[in-house]
Design a protein around this motif. Sequence first.
Motif, mmCIF file in Angstrom:
data_model
loop_
_atom_site.group_PDB
_atom_site.id
_atom_site.type_symbol
_atom_site.label_atom_id
_atom_site.label_comp_id
_atom_site.label_asym_id
_atom_site.label_seq_id
_atom_site.Cartn_x
_atom_site.Cartn_y
_atom_site.Cartn_z
ATOM 1 N N PRO A 1 -16.909 105.637 14.336
ATOM 2 C CA PRO A 1 -16.337 104.672 15.279
ATOM 3 C C PRO A 1 -15.313 103.720 14.669
ATOM 4 C CG PRO A 1 -18.730 104.793 15.502
ATOM 5 C CD PRO A 1 -18.380 105.522 14.246
ATOM 6 N N VAL A 2 -15.421 103.458 13.347
ATOM 7 C CA VAL A 2 -14.569 102.437 12.730
ATOM 8 C C VAL A 2 -13.908 103.010 11.487
ATOM 9 C CG1 VAL A 2 -14.556 100.230 11.514
ATOM 10 C CG2 VAL A 2 -15.889 100.478 13.618
ATOM 11 N N HIS A 3 -12.610 103.173 11.540
ATOM 12 C CA HIS A 3 -11.865 103.590 10.353
ATOM 13 C C HIS A 3 -10.426 103.100 10.443
ATOM 14 C CE1 HIS A 3 -10.360 106.926 12.896
ATOM 15 N NE2 HIS A 3 -11.626 107.071 13.252
ATOM 16 N N GLY A 4 -10.276 101.822 10.755
ATOM 17 C CA GLY A 4 -8.971 101.190 10.723
ATOM 18 C C GLY A 4 -8.260 101.140 12.052
ATOM 19 N N ASN A 5 -8.712 101.891 13.040
ATOM 20 C CA ASN A 5 -8.072 101.840 14.345
ATOM 21 C C ASN A 5 -8.575 100.627 15.111
ATOM 22 O OD1 ASN A 5 -10.567 103.203 14.272
ATOM 23 N ND2 ASN A 5 -10.243 104.016 16.321
ATOM 24 N N ALA A 6 -7.705 100.042 15.903
ATOM 25 C CA ALA A 6 -8.048 98.789 16.572
ATOM 26 C C ALA A 6 -9.101 98.980 17.654
ATOM 27 C CB ALA A 6 -6.788 98.172 17.175
ATOM 28 N N ASN A 7 -9.140 100.167 18.297
ATOM 29 C CA ASN A 7 -10.041 100.404 19.413
ATOM 30 C C ASN A 7 -9.818 99.378 20.511
ATOM 31 O OD1 ASN A 7 -11.703 102.768 18.672
ATOM 32 N ND2 ASN A 7 -12.276 101.512 16.932
ATOM 33 N N ARG A 8 -10.864 98.929 21.165
ATOM 34 C CA ARG A 8 -10.720 98.030 22.306
ATOM 35 C C ARG A 8 -11.127 96.619 21.921
ATOM 36 N NH1 ARG A 8 -8.740 99.970 27.276
ATOM 37 N NH2 ARG A 8 -10.322 98.778 28.390
ATOM 38 N N GLY A 9 -10.313 95.637 22.301
ATOM 39 C CA GLY A 9 -10.675 94.247 22.123
ATOM 40 C C GLY A 9 -10.481 93.753 20.701
ATOM 41 N N LEU B 1 -16.279 97.162 15.675
ATOM 42 C CA LEU B 1 -17.344 97.637 16.564
ATOM 43 C C LEU B 1 -17.134 99.068 17.037
ATOM 44 C CD1 LEU B 1 -17.797 94.502 18.861
ATOM 45 C CD2 LEU B 1 -19.462 95.387 17.227
ATOM 46 N N GLY B 2 -15.881 99.530 17.050
ATOM 47 C CA GLY B 2 -15.589 100.790 17.681
ATOM 48 C C GLY B 2 -15.475 100.627 19.188
ATOM 49 N N ASP B 3 -15.446 101.734 19.898
ATOM 50 C CA ASP B 3 -15.226 101.746 21.337
ATOM 51 C C ASP B 3 -16.438 102.374 22.012
ATOM 52 O OD1 ASP B 3 -14.379 102.349 23.978
ATOM 53 O OD2 ASP B 3 -12.294 102.501 23.338
ATOM 54 N N GLY C 1 -21.453 103.136 7.509
ATOM 55 C CA GLY C 1 -20.871 101.867 7.066
ATOM 56 C C GLY C 1 -19.407 102.075 6.748
ATOM 57 N N GLN C 2 -18.920 101.337 5.782
ATOM 58 C CA GLN C 2 -17.508 101.426 5.407
ATOM 59 C C GLN C 2 -17.166 102.831 4.898
ATOM 60 O OE1 GLN C 2 -16.565 98.540 2.378
ATOM 61 N NE2 GLN C 2 -14.558 98.135 3.276
ATOM 62 N N VAL C 3 -15.972 103.327 5.236
ATOM 63 C CA VAL C 3 -15.538 104.640 4.779
ATOM 64 C C VAL C 3 -14.304 104.500 3.894
ATOM 65 C CG1 VAL C 3 -16.554 105.830 6.745
ATOM 66 C CG2 VAL C 3 -14.173 105.046 6.888
ATOM 67 N N ASN C 4 -13.791 105.635 3.430
ATOM 68 C CA ASN C 4 -12.706 105.585 2.445
ATOM 69 C C ASN C 4 -11.430 106.278 2.898
ATOM 70 O OD1 ASN C 4 -13.830 108.290 2.236
ATOM 71 N ND2 ASN C 4 -12.676 108.500 0.338
ATOM 72 N N TRP C 5 -11.443 106.970 4.035
ATOM 73 C CA TRP C 5 -10.340 107.864 4.357
ATOM 74 C C TRP C 5 -9.437 107.358 5.483
ATOM 75 C CZ3 TRP C 5 -11.469 108.819 9.348
ATOM 76 C CH2 TRP C 5 -12.813 108.821 9.727
ATOM 77 N N GLY C 6 -9.716 106.177 6.019
ATOM 78 C CA GLY C 6 -8.872 105.625 7.063
ATOM 79 C C GLY C 6 -7.622 104.969 6.500
ATOM 80 N N ASP C 7 -6.662 104.685 7.374
ATOM 81 C CA ASP C 7 -5.486 103.933 6.937
ATOM 82 C C ASP C 7 -5.897 102.558 6.430
ATOM 83 O OD1 ASP C 7 -3.825 106.018 7.660
ATOM 84 O OD2 ASP C 7 -3.494 105.242 9.685
ATOM 85 N N VAL C 8 -6.877 101.981 7.078
ATOM 86 C CA VAL C 8 -7.527 100.743 6.649
ATOM 87 C C VAL C 8 -9.017 100.993 6.803
ATOM 88 C CG1 VAL C 8 -7.766 98.263 7.034
ATOM 89 C CG2 VAL C 8 -5.576 99.376 7.513
ATOM 90 N N ASN C 9 -9.819 100.468 5.884
ATOM 91 C CA ASN C 9 -11.251 100.765 5.897
ATOM 92 C C ASN C 9 -12.071 99.475 5.930
ATOM 93 O OD1 ASN C 9 -11.281 103.834 5.469
ATOM 94 N ND2 ASN C 9 -9.914 103.145 3.852
ATOM 95 N N PRO C 10 -12.144 98.847 7.112
ATOM 96 C CA PRO C 10 -12.850 97.571 7.216
ATOM 97 C C PRO C 10 -14.361 97.742 7.212
ATOM 98 C CG PRO C 10 -12.122 98.261 9.376
ATOM 99 C CD PRO C 10 -11.580 99.276 8.395
ATOM 100 N N GLN C 11 -15.040 96.645 6.902
ATOM 101 C CA GLN C 11 -16.488 96.612 7.067
ATOM 102 C C GLN C 11 -16.816 96.571 8.556
ATOM 103 O OE1 GLN C 11 -19.215 96.722 5.307
ATOM 104 N NE2 GLN C 11 -18.459 96.643 3.197
ATOM 105 N N PRO C 12 -17.784 97.376 9.021
ATOM 106 C CA PRO C 12 -18.237 97.248 10.404
ATOM 107 C C PRO C 12 -18.862 95.872 10.646
ATOM 108 C CG PRO C 12 -18.965 99.326 9.438
ATOM 109 C CD PRO C 12 -18.443 98.484 8.311
ATOM 110 N N TYR C 13 -18.874 95.461 11.893
ATOM 111 C CA TYR C 13 -19.494 94.197 12.275
ATOM 112 C C TYR C 13 -20.991 94.252 11.942
ATOM 113 C CZ TYR C 13 -19.994 89.957 15.091
ATOM 114 O OH TYR C 13 -20.218 88.663 15.513
ATOM 115 N N PRO C 14 -21.583 93.146 11.516
ATOM 116 C CA PRO C 14 -23.031 93.159 11.253
ATOM 117 C C PRO C 14 -23.812 93.667 12.468
ATOM 118 C CG PRO C 14 -22.056 91.139 10.411
ATOM 119 C CD PRO C 14 -20.969 91.846 11.168
ATOM 120 N N GLY C 15 -24.607 94.685 12.251
ATOM 121 C CA GLY C 15 -25.391 95.283 13.330
ATOM 122 C C GLY C 15 -24.708 96.439 14.021
#
Length: 717
Positions: free
Chosen positions: A323-331, A337-339, A365-379
């Motif tokens: 769900p989370v690998h640097g893309n903004a998704n929604r909001g 958080l992902g979408d 959790g955090q990955v390595n292969w996205g354009d940006v690799n942020p930490q997911p939101y807690p939970g």
Amino acid sequence: MKRFLVRVRDAFALRCNFCLLALLALPMSAQTNPASPSSTAPAHFAFPPADLMNIGVYYYPEAWPAEQWSRDFANIKKLGMEFVHMGEFSWAFMEPTEGHFDFAWLDRAIQLATDQGLKVVLCTPTPAPPVWLTSAHPEILMIDANGRQMQHGTRQQASWSVPLYRQYVAKIVHELGKRYGQDPRIWGWQLDNELTHYGKEPDYGPESQTSFRAWLQKKYGTVANLNRDWGNAFWSQMYQTFDQIRIPNQLEQVAQMNPHAILDSQRWFADETADYLRFQTDILREYCGHRQWITTNHIHNFPAVNPVLNGKDFDVVSWTHYPVHGNANRGPLGFRLGDSAVISFAGDFMRSINGQAGVMELQPGQVNWGDVNPQPYPGAVHLWIMRTFATGSKFVCTYRYREPLSGAEQYHYGLVGTDGVTPTNGGEQYAQAARELVQLRTLAKPNAPLPAAYAARRTAILYSYEDRWEVDNHKQNKDWDTYEHVLKYYRAAKRAGAPVDVITEDKDFSAYPFLIAPAYQMLDAQLVARWKAYVEAGGHLILTARTGQKDRRGHLWEGPWAMPVLDLIGAKIKFYDTLPAPNVAHVKAGDQTHEWFTWGDVLDPQPGTQTLATYSDQYYAGGVAATTRALGKGTVTYIGVDSVTGDLEAQLLGDVLKKAGAKPEQFADGFSVDFRDGLWIATNFTEKTQRAPIPAGKRPVIGNADVPIAGVAVWQE
């Protein structure tokens, strides 16, 4: 669906004699009939309903010292994991030299896992051919659009269109089947891994070219038929023989490529991929039958590979989701958080293919292969697991247990960190979810019927890979996004609190009070007749922009625009418009105004058809954008405009449900509430706390009624 299943063995007869002889030299199980998607199709493996959803993790014993395996499996068990997944990249260990097989290390790993009470999912190792194979037979390696042959040093570099490669695949799969196909320690099988090795393009090698031509000859019979359906009279593209045809490659063609050739190449590639998976499935079935389940891990939104084509082959349809690998998704928090709609749509689509689905690879959790690799939101990791549970998944598995110290995936989180023992924040959240699943098994009522008010909102979204390809091949506006257009209606249904199945044409429409067909561009008279019968019997049909413009060949109709659906919707389509960004136009529905720019149909309603929305500006201000009409016991609604935010779609769909007496909810976009097995599950992907609709006198068994960001609430019916 027939066109998807037309690959038959005689297609291979058109390939080179050497390759054909190589195939004939295999055991009969390896000589699979490409046209036979489980032709006998016995009952699928049955997951015990009381298990609800099993939870597991990938483990790579070949990558870690053998003396650490026992410790690792014990710690996997302590985290609450119930199964481990092994083997998809280990061909070099299973067959270190040609014809020499070594499974002693795998036997030991399986037993150590079993000693901890862990079930085992084994994989065929075919995405990572060993160097002895690629060196001895470079002809198995794929060739890209630039004509470059791939080399050893990564993964998924071989072409499954090469019969010689299939011969080697058959050997290793037979060995695995013979050894483990009746082993009670083995729970199930994954075939290969994320069959997207060609990335954004197919293999352009000679065997793939031959396979494409054979596919075309089987479909069209004669070159004259192909020339007709491809419109080859234009630009003097006429072919004389099938041998003159190549897979469309923009780097070989200086102007626009033939769109019908492109569409057929997409159909062929999906069929070829499905055939390769069926080829492996049929071998394993000889040994395991349906005592062990079989699947592959599709990438949830890689449209070149169509999971529907193997729905009858597999016991369960599974997929990969990050769900989370640097893309903004929604909001504003989408990048953490992902979408919600994306993960839920995948679950509702995959489950609807054959009734059983699971996530084989979910982000830890955090990955390595996205354009940006942020930490997911807690939970957030826990949130994704529970959203997967809410869509009815039979299992969820995370990639991977240990964070790697070397290789291509350094910085990719696991359930434990670089010391091999300390749980990461994702590991702790997986452990939390595992404990909660144990608790929910004591409270659930497996296969409990849907509550009446919830069932009254039941909605199907008609989804076709072929239509998505066709629309995306003719965007008409560079910012048009077919998948996002479909998701707007999916989000609208979830905001209304509807249970959703994302279905294909072969399914029965009558089970659903509401049926949405977004941008369903290619159709025929039979489908329109089925839609009409569905509505006349009391169903509520919602059609959208770009529906009905073409026949199944991708030809525009020789008649009025979108001719087959005009009588059904009770309106004519005068014309369509699209605007270049950053220009936006406006459409008004009721007292609300919405922005749009990617597509707008201007409608001419016929007598008896009601206007729902009108354009507020442009030279056709006052023109009609959306309509509805009664037909028999039901209604047909046509929404001809694609709004920027999806709020128009949510407003109009809510109105359809309300007028039908279905009492829609009004949830925030990203806050979802679903029901399964006697349990309600609410998940919050928004940037604000949301209130769960828990009835008075009920208390959540997980979480609280006020669901925080990335929070989850579960309560009993």
